[in-house]
Design an enzyme around this catalytic site. Structure first.
Site, mmCIF file in Angstrom:
data_model
loop_
_atom_site.group_PDB
_atom_site.id
_atom_site.type_symbol
_atom_site.label_atom_id
_atom_site.label_comp_id
_atom_site.label_asym_id
_atom_site.label_seq_id
_atom_site.Cartn_x
_atom_site.Cartn_y
_atom_site.Cartn_z
ATOM 1 N N HIS A 1 10.305 55.580 -33.986
ATOM 2 C CA HIS A 1 10.744 56.449 -32.966
ATOM 3 C C HIS A 1 9.975 56.721 -31.719
ATOM 4 O O HIS A 1 8.697 56.440 -31.767
ATOM 5 C CB HIS A 1 10.828 58.007 -33.625
ATOM 6 C CG HIS A 1 9.453 58.383 -34.368
ATOM 7 N ND1 HIS A 1 9.007 58.216 -35.406
ATOM 8 C CD2 HIS A 1 8.513 59.366 -33.715
ATOM 9 C CE1 HIS A 1 7.978 58.642 -35.570
ATOM 10 N NE2 HIS A 1 7.664 59.334 -34.526
ATOM 11 N N ASN B 1 4.111 56.684 -31.887
ATOM 12 C CA ASN B 1 2.798 56.478 -32.720
ATOM 13 C C ASN B 1 3.066 55.467 -33.840
ATOM 14 O O ASN B 1 4.059 55.388 -34.466
ATOM 15 C CB ASN B 1 2.679 57.946 -33.362
ATOM 16 C CG ASN B 1 2.189 58.955 -32.475
ATOM 17 O OD1 ASN B 1 1.474 58.820 -31.555
ATOM 18 N ND2 ASN B 1 2.839 60.364 -32.287
HETATM 19 P P1 AMP Z 1 5.049 61.052 -35.449
HETATM 20 O O1 AMP Z 1 3.646 61.926 -35.596
HETATM 21 O O2 AMP Z 1 4.987 60.479 -34.310
HETATM 22 O O3 AMP Z 1 5.588 60.612 -36.664
HETATM 23 O O4 AMP Z 1 6.097 62.343 -35.158
HETATM 24 C C1 AMP Z 1 7.060 63.003 -35.950
HETATM 25 C C2 AMP Z 1 8.093 63.892 -35.486
HETATM 26 O O5 AMP Z 1 9.189 64.486 -36.021
HETATM 27 C C3 AMP Z 1 7.112 65.366 -35.108
HETATM 28 O O6 AMP Z 1 7.149 65.597 -33.600
HETATM 29 C C4 AMP Z 1 7.957 66.071 -35.745
HETATM 30 O O7 AMP Z 1 7.885 67.302 -35.074
HETATM 31 C C5 AMP Z 1 9.289 65.550 -35.991
HETATM 32 N N1 AMP Z 1 10.216 65.884 -37.023
HETATM 33 C C6 AMP Z 1 9.930 66.143 -38.370
HETATM 34 N N2 AMP Z 1 10.992 66.528 -39.014
HETATM 35 C C7 AMP Z 1 12.083 66.660 -38.138
HETATM 36 C C8 AMP Z 1 13.368 67.046 -38.058
HETATM 37 N N3 AMP Z 1 14.069 67.244 -39.379
HETATM 38 N N4 AMP Z 1 14.082 67.129 -37.225
HETATM 39 C C9 AMP Z 1 13.480 66.734 -35.802
HETATM 40 N N5 AMP Z 1 12.229 66.428 -35.809
HETATM 41 C C10 AMP Z 1 11.498 66.210 -36.823
#
Ligand code: AMP
Length: 127
Positions: free
Chosen positions: A110, A97
């Site tokens: 990511h 995203n």
């Molecule tokens: P996005 O919407 O593509 O930015 O996705 C961010 C992702 O990061 C989401 O799926 C969250 O669940 C994940 N996320 C947020 N904080 C953490 C964390 N501390 N450890 C692992 N995943 C996380």
């Protein structure tokens, strides 16, 4: 294009070991860990260690070594998740995203790797 990177984002804190993570794989330039709120039975996030906000920033400014390393880590994890007998069949989905359109929550590049159940159509129709 100038890219602004916010080093207070949560993945930057993970990379600085300020908060814990569930590591799946780590290499010189790349870290892969389990998503804290998995959307599928297997939900891994792969991030470069460098300060890149999204895919186009990474593609434009990362070194060849960083890009190769990241691509191979994603590939290795996909290969491991590609066949999960009894857990939704073979295959996986990659999602990255970016920005408001992509509904990006964490402004550090990511790749989501999703696997373990049938995932349905790629994108919802607009409401
Ligand atoms: P996005 O919407 O593509 O930015 O996705 C961010 C992702 O990061 C989401 O799926 C969250 O669940 C994940 N996320 C947020 N904080 C953490 C964390 N501390 N450890 C692992 N995943 C996380």
């Amino acid at each position: 294009m100038a890219y602004a990177y916010d080093d207070q984002n949560i993945f930057a804190k993970i990379l600085r070991r300020e908060i814990p993570n569930s590591t799946v794989m780590e290499t010189e330039h790349t870290l892969a860990f389990n998503d804290i709120a998995p959307q599928t039975p297997h939900h891994v996030l792969v991030i470069p260690k460098g300060p890149y906000v999204n895919h186009d920033h990474f593609a434009a400014e990362a070194t060849d070594a960083e890009i190769v390393d990241f691509t191979r880590v994603v590939g290795a994890i996909c290969a491991g998740l590609a066949i999960q007998p009894g857990e939704g069949g073979e295959g996986y989905r990659l999602i990255s995203n970016a920005g408001e359109t992509g509904v990006q929550e964490v402004p550090h590049y990511h790749m989501h790797i999703l696997s373990g159940r049938p995932l349905g159509r790629m994108v919802k129709k607009a409401d």
